[in-house]
Design an enzyme around this catalytic site. Structure first.
Site, PDB file in Angstrom:
ATOM      1  CD1 TRP A 154      -1.076   2.569   1.974  1.00 32.03           C
ATOM      2  CD2 TRP A 154      -2.917   1.615   1.220  1.00 32.03           C
ATOM      3  NE1 TRP A 154      -2.147   3.268   2.255  1.00 32.03           N
ATOM      4  CE2 TRP A 154      -3.142   2.868   1.596  1.00 32.03           C
ATOM      5  CE3 TRP A 154      -3.744   1.126   0.343  1.00 32.03           C
ATOM      6  CZ2 TRP A 154      -4.267   3.552   1.192  1.00 32.03           C
ATOM      7  CZ3 TRP A 154      -5.026   1.393   0.028  1.00 32.03           C
ATOM      8  CH2 TRP A 154      -5.378   2.643   0.509  1.00 32.03           C
ATOM      9  CG  ASN A 172      -1.483   6.942   2.297  1.00 38.56           C
ATOM     10  OD1 ASN A 172      -1.121   5.951   2.566  1.00 38.56           O
ATOM     11  ND2 ASN A 172      -1.890   7.813   2.926  1.00 38.56           N
ATOM     12  CG  ASP A 173      -1.324  11.216   2.154  1.00 35.46           C
ATOM     13  OD1 ASP A 173      -2.405  10.353   1.636  1.00 35.46           O
ATOM     14  OD2 ASP A 173      -1.743  11.877   3.013  1.00 35.46           O
ATOM     15  CD  GLN A 190       1.804   8.973   5.081  1.00 36.10           C
ATOM     16  OE1 GLN A 190       0.894   8.666   5.760  1.00 36.10           O
ATOM     17  NE2 GLN A 190       2.974   9.496   5.371  1.00 36.10           N
ATOM     18  CD1 TRP A 221      -3.800   4.482   4.999  1.00 39.29           C
ATOM     19  CD2 TRP A 221      -4.511   3.444   7.022  1.00 39.29           C
ATOM     20  NE1 TRP A 221      -3.692   5.231   5.865  1.00 39.29           N
ATOM     21  CE2 TRP A 221      -3.767   4.804   7.282  1.00 39.29           C
ATOM     22  CE3 TRP A 221      -4.754   2.775   8.124  1.00 39.29           C
ATOM     23  CZ2 TRP A 221      -3.689   5.427   8.467  1.00 39.29           C
ATOM     24  CZ3 TRP A 221      -4.688   3.279   9.349  1.00 39.29           C
ATOM     25  CH2 TRP A 221      -4.204   4.845   9.362  1.00 39.29           C
ATOM     26  NE  ARG A 236      -4.814  13.882   9.289  1.00 41.48           N
ATOM     27  CZ  ARG A 236      -6.055  13.936   9.600  1.00 41.48           C
ATOM     28  NH1 ARG A 236      -5.924  13.998  10.932  1.00 41.48           N
ATOM     29  NH2 ARG A 236      -7.070  13.892   8.992  1.00 41.48           N
ATOM     30  CG  ASP A 237      -1.571  16.061   6.831  1.00 36.82           C
ATOM     31  OD1 ASP A 237      -1.111  15.113   7.361  1.00 36.82           O
ATOM     32  OD2 ASP A 237      -2.951  16.003   6.399  1.00 36.82           O
ATOM     33  CD  GLU A 290      -6.955  14.352   5.049  1.00 35.39           C
ATOM     34  OE1 GLU A 290      -6.602  13.995   6.132  1.00 35.39           O
ATOM     35  OE2 GLU A 290      -7.850  13.679   4.435  1.00 35.39           O
TER      36      GLU A 290
END
Length: 587
Positions: free
Chosen positions: A130, A132-133, A149, A157, A257-258, A307
């Site tokens: 997996w 992601n971002d 990610q 995830w 976050r982020d 986010e």
């Protein structure tokens, strides 16, 4: 669980709906989509609210990994991460192997022989599992770095780490070892999204964590290493702690976050950084990129938590773009940025285009989320990556990164942007096109077929649309048909268009047509084995989708068609060029 598939379109785990119906929200939402009739859509995508919504499934044939709690009571040295696939040893921390209170499980099927045909050829993508971002892209000493990610234990995830790839052209990617893993107590659950900033010629990665408590810096262990393989977390971490009611200014934040890339103030020499918080986008300032002060809210949230924020000046202009990931899409606004000097004073962002989520300002209309940008000194433009989430049956991976795109002002409209593909993508083309048509009317059969072109294509077309009679409806409808199976003409993937004099639609999403377009539709479609990225009017709109062709054994022989409109409408092909793209990587 094995991801379902409808008509070859990739769908999300536990769903029988085509992938493009989805909008990655952490909660079930209801929306209306116009395709001649109103369709009631279930818009639940379980991965966008990454901290709170993990997929849940069980299968008797699946190997599973149970997400487990951190335990710091034992300080004996080496600890284990245990899963049913084996044991991975990390120093200085452990995970208890136990059920969490919410009983979330991350299960995944492990094919004995994964299908490789769907693996992309020129997208940034982990070798398996997996992802992601996109996180922390930057250019340093001749190499582009991109992190993402990543779950090292399977294609669902969970267990967030940072994967690391490098490139010299943003197209040919080299895989490196995992850069960041949750090996400190403050990492509390996993390494979430973040950014990269060059500080005094040293790249610094700044990331958030799953428990939403802190921000952390990581620096290269060896700056003389041209690949920057190893990263370490300085002893001064964490650099920022989540604001509470007792910590002025009084901004309480549940979600926190982020962090964005840091940017240096011209008026006071202070570093700035924006972080997604409960009330909007919190602005922090620092003298040294280690000790940070919360100044206040740079931009308030009126539509829930934003986010994966981003903020940066558009090169060559005095305008700034502010972006937030919210309600399942990538929303942007343009404005001006006014510095207010001083460590404790919040700066001002003044919007020229309304609020986030207003009107239709999205970086991509399709399946594209959690985007991240960086300034590319080679072309002196801002470059954009986004996560395209999908999973193809029989594979051992989920999700890819989009092709790099540039962000620039629309030359035909004030306060609008375009996001065309990165210029060097054209360098992947064969020297001679597979198809080249100039100044040709569409035939009366309303179908143009080009067989056996494959599934790594760059299609560029300029079409002139005219009505032959007043009986023609308000919209001209036609489509580009991809992945046409040579043995089954009913197996294909359509990119549909509806065009009127002042507007158009790609799939169900609108885009403007200007007088300066002169009734011409400009389309670029880039196909990479299991993903289609469509750009309209030079990047005025983009639409990204994953597609898993049912007969993957035939991907190299699949064709392309253009299906024309009714006879009351004339479509004149001004230019059509289809290039084969060279694979920049294979597994």
């Amino acid at each position: 669980h094995v991801q379902s598939q409808v008509g070859g379109v990739a769908s999300m785990p536990g769903s029988d709906k085509p992938q493009w119906w989805w909008r990655f929200g952490g909660f079930k939402t209801i929306g209306l989509s116009a395709l001649g009739v109103l369709l009631l859509l279930n818009l639940a995508f379980p991965y966008a609210n990454r901290a709170n919504n993990a997929p849940s499934s069980s299968s008797s044939s699946s190997s599973s990994f149970t997400r487990v709690r951190r335990d710091f009571t034992d300080d004996s040295g080496d600890y284990d991460v245990v899963n049913e696939m084996g044991i991975v040893t990390y120093p200085n921390y452990t995970w208890k192997y136990e059920e969490e209170e919410d009983s979330r499980r991350y299960s995944y099927s492990t094919p004995s022989t994964p299908v490789e045909a769907y693996t992309t050829s020129f997208h940034a993508q982990s070798r398996k599992n997996w992802e992601n971002d996109p996180n922390g892209p930057f250019y340093y000493k001749g190499k582009y770095h991109l992190f993402m990610q990543y779950n090292p234990y399977g294609w669902s995830w969970g267990n967030m780490h940072w994967y690391h790839v490098i490139s010299e052209d943003l197209l040919h990617w080299e895989h490196l070892p995992i850069a960041l893993k949750p090996d400190e107590e403050y990492d509390c659950g996993g390494i979430f999204s973040g950014s990269a900033t060059i500080v005094n010629d040293v790249p610094i990665l700044t990331y958030s964590v799953e428990c939403n408590e802190v921000m952390v810096n990581a620096i290269p262990s060896n700056l003389s290493d041209p690949y920057l393989v190893h990263w370490e977390k300085p002893s001064y971490n964490p650099i920022i702690t989540k604001p509470t009611l007792s910590r002025p200014p009084t901004i309480y934040s549940k979600d926190f976050r982020d962090p964005t890339e840091g940017y240096l103030g011209k008026s006071d020499g202070l570093w700035r950084m924006v972080i997604g918080c409960e009330k909007g986008l919190c602005l922090y300032k620092s003298k040294d990129f280690q000790d940070w002060v919360l100044t206040g809210i740079l931009w308030p949230s009126t539509h829930g938590f934003y986010e994966c924020p981003d903020i940066f000046p558009i090169p060559g202009t005095d305008k700034w773009l502010l972006k937030g990931s919210a309600q399942n899409q990538e929303w942007w606004i343009l404005g001006t940025y006014t510095e207010v000097p001083g460590l404790h004073n919040v700066d001002r962002f003044t919007s020229l285009t309304g609020d986030i989520l207003e009107e239709n300002r999205r970086l991509d209309m399709g399946y594209f989320y959690a985007s991240k940008t960086f300034f590319d000194p080679k072309i002196k433009m801002r470059v954009l990556f986004g996560w395209i989430p999908y999973h193809c049956p029989g594979t051992d991976w989920s999700g890819i990164q989009s092709l790099p795109r540039v962000i620039a002002m629309d030359p035909h409209r004030d306060n609008e942007i375009i996001t065309p593909p990165y210029p060097s993508i054209a360098g992947l083309r064969d020297s001679e096109p597979l198809v080249k048509i100039t100044n040709q009317p569409f035939n009366d059969e309303r179908l143009m077929s080009f067989g056996a072109l494959g599934s790594e294509l760059d299609i560029e077309a300029t079409l002139l649309v005219k009505r032959r009679s007043k009986s023609a409806g308000p919209f001209v409808r036609f489509k580009f048909r991809l992945f046409v199976d040579p043995d089954d003409p009913n197996s294909h993937f359509d990119v549909p268009f509806r065009i009127s004099p002042d507007s158009g639609f790609v799939f169900t999403e609108p885009f403007p047509m200007y007088e300066t377009d002169n009734h011409q539709l400009r389309v670029r479609i880039i196909v990479d084995r299991s993903v289609v990225e469509t750009f309209v009017q030079g990047g005025r709109r983009a639409f990204s989708l994953g597609y898993c062709a049912p007969n993957h054994q035939k991907l190299d022989r699949m064709g392309v068609q253009i299906v024309g409109p009714e006879l009351s409408v004339e479509v004149f092909i001004k230019d059509l060029v289809i290039h084969k793209l060279h694979a920049s990587k294979r597994r």
